[in-house]
Design a protein around this motif. Structure first.
Motif, PDB file in Angstrom:
ATOM      1  N   ALA A  72      10.584  89.637 108.763  1.00  0.00           N
ATOM      2  CA  ALA A  72      11.374  90.393 107.792  1.00  0.00           C
ATOM      3  C   ALA A  72      12.621  89.609 107.384  1.00  0.00           C
ATOM      4  O   ALA A  72      12.968  89.537 106.199  1.00  0.00           O
ATOM      5  CB  ALA A  72      11.774  91.747 108.380  1.00  0.00           C
ATOM      6  N   GLU A  76      13.676  87.710 103.535  1.00  0.00           N
ATOM      7  CA  GLU A  76      14.909  87.886 102.762  1.00  0.00           C
ATOM      8  C   GLU A  76      15.694  86.580 102.646  1.00  0.00           C
ATOM      9  O   GLU A  76      16.253  86.278 101.588  1.00  0.00           O
ATOM     10  CB  GLU A  76      15.767  88.976 103.389  1.00  0.00           C
ATOM     11  CG  GLU A  76      15.056  90.301 103.613  1.00  0.00           C
ATOM     12  CD  GLU A  76      14.345  90.845 102.380  1.00  0.00           C
ATOM     13  OE1 GLU A  76      14.761  90.525 101.247  1.00  0.00           O
ATOM     14  OE2 GLU A  76      13.360  91.578 102.546  1.00  0.00           O
ATOM     15  N   ARG A 220      13.607  96.847 104.644  1.00  0.00           N
ATOM     16  CA  ARG A 220      14.137  95.529 104.261  1.00  0.00           C
ATOM     17  C   ARG A 220      15.662  95.503 104.217  1.00  0.00           C
ATOM     18  O   ARG A 220      16.266  94.422 104.273  1.00  0.00           O
ATOM     19  CB  ARG A 220      13.597  95.137 102.879  1.00  0.00           C
ATOM     20  CG  ARG A 220      12.107  94.912 102.817  1.00  0.00           C
ATOM     21  CD  ARG A 220      11.664  94.576 101.394  1.00  0.00           C
ATOM     22  NE  ARG A 220      12.315  93.359 100.912  1.00  0.00           N
ATOM     23  CZ  ARG A 220      12.134  92.881  99.676  1.00  0.00           C
ATOM     24  NH1 ARG A 220      11.366  93.519  98.816  1.00  0.00           N
ATOM     25  NH2 ARG A 220      12.746  91.770  99.303  1.00  0.00           N
TER      26      ARG A 220
END
Length: 357
Positions: A72, A76, A220
């Protein structure tokens, strides 16, 4: 007989040599073709940024070695690293708005890292509005904004007032921290809502917001905050090299107290020596061409101080702004490091030309 055998052996040897040589040439040709086929067709490479085993957030190290957390964060970090124009623009805007946001966070006891929440919420645009009707730099819904003290009328929307909206966001964050006692959960609740996060912690029998199964946007959210923080604090490491003159400068303004209705904001702007457009830019919370106060509320309009705003980038007209945030100092220091590196590379190449081996 012996001579005949020797000739036969010689002939066999020569034939074998020719076959081997042909095979080698063929293999070499194939290798060359493979090299040609695999060579880059673009002038740059895309590298996957390193993912650390832990990342700092609000004074705490978050262990992200677990597979889902690592992936995750990687998503990003990679996204912000290679979304070049947007990330660079965010760094430039932060020089104007972080000096406004940071002291308000500090005065309210909110960790400084929450300024990055504003970055991912609105790209530091005080006028932005979402399809869900969240408005302003902190993307507050109307009901939440009113609950935490902001004024919203047909002519005023304080969600677009940077200082006041930051104060309202702080009040929400403090209430969430009182409930969870964990800043990561607070961040998740800012996106998903306290009711949603509290309910899922109970339903999923979980102790941490990192362990929850949530909608993708909320899942997120915390990783986006931590990733943009990492890039802002180490811009050159991720390829963002900005000079001090590249950053958007804070623009001096003066406060004008208004407690009576203003029927024509264009005329008001002209009286103060600015355009209506500039009045709107510096006061994005003005929703109409007039301002209705009802004689009860005092608003402070912020016209730029004289004409200085038009020459804010000229060093002769205003003193140089002191860089007030860590990431900006890093950004500017990285320029000098990069320039020194390029200088050394150039000197090495020049030395190679002067003294060929």
């Amino acid at each position: 007989m012996k001579m005949r055998i020797s000739k036969n052996n010689l002939a066999s040897f020569l034939c074998g040599g020719v076959v081997c040589l042909t095979a080698c040439i063929s293999m070499g040709s194939n290798d060359v073709e493979k090299v040609i086929e695999s060579r880059p067709v673009v002038s740059s490479m895309t590298l996957s940024p390193d993912v650390p085993s832990s990342v700092p957030f609000c004074g705490k190290l978050i262990d992200i070695t677990r597979y889902d957390m690592r992936e995750a964060y990687d998503r990003e970090l990679s996204s912000f690293t290679y979304f070049h124009s947007t990330t660079m623009l965010l760094i430039k805007r932060a020089n104007r708005y972080f000096p406004v946001i940071e002291p308000i966070l500090k005065a309210n006891g909110i960790p400084d890292d929450f300024k990055y929440l504003a970055v991912i919420e609105s790209h530091l645009d005080p006028r932005v509005s979402s399809p869900a009707r969240a408005v302003g730099m902190w993307q507050l819904l109307e009901g939440t904004a009113r609950e935490y003290g902001l004024t919203i009328t047909p002519t005023v929307d304080e969600r677009c007032h940077v200082e006041k909206a930051t104060g309202a966001a702080c009040r929400y964050l403090k209430a969430a921290y009182k409930k969870y006692g964990d800043w990561a959960a607070v961040a998740a609740s800012y996106n998903g809502g306290m009711g949603r996060i509290s309910g899922e912690l109970v339903k999923q029998d979980a102790d941490s917001s990192f362990d929850l199964w949530l909608v993708e946007e909320t899942t997120r959210y915390i990783y986006r905050i931590m990733a943009i923080k990492q890039i802002f604090e180490n811009p050159s490491k991720y390829g963002f090299v900005l000079r001090a003159r590249d950053l958007y400068k804070p623009i001096p303004t003066v406060d004008v107290a208004v407690s009576q209705d203003i029927q024509n904001l264009s005329a008001f702007a002209k009286e103060h020596g600015i355009t209506y457009a500039d009045l709107k830019r510096f006061n994005p919370w003005l929703r109409d061409r007039k301002l209705v106060t009802g004689g009860k509320t005092t608003f402070y309009l912020f016209p730029p101080a004289g004409k200085s705003f038009s020459t804010v980038y000229l060093h002769s007209s205003l003193p140089k702004q002191k860089l007030q945030t860590t990431f900006l100092n890093n950004a500017c220091n990285s320029v000098h490091k990069q320039q020194e590196l390029f200088r050394r590379i150039a000197e090495t190449k020049e030395a190679g030309r002067s003294h060929p081996s």
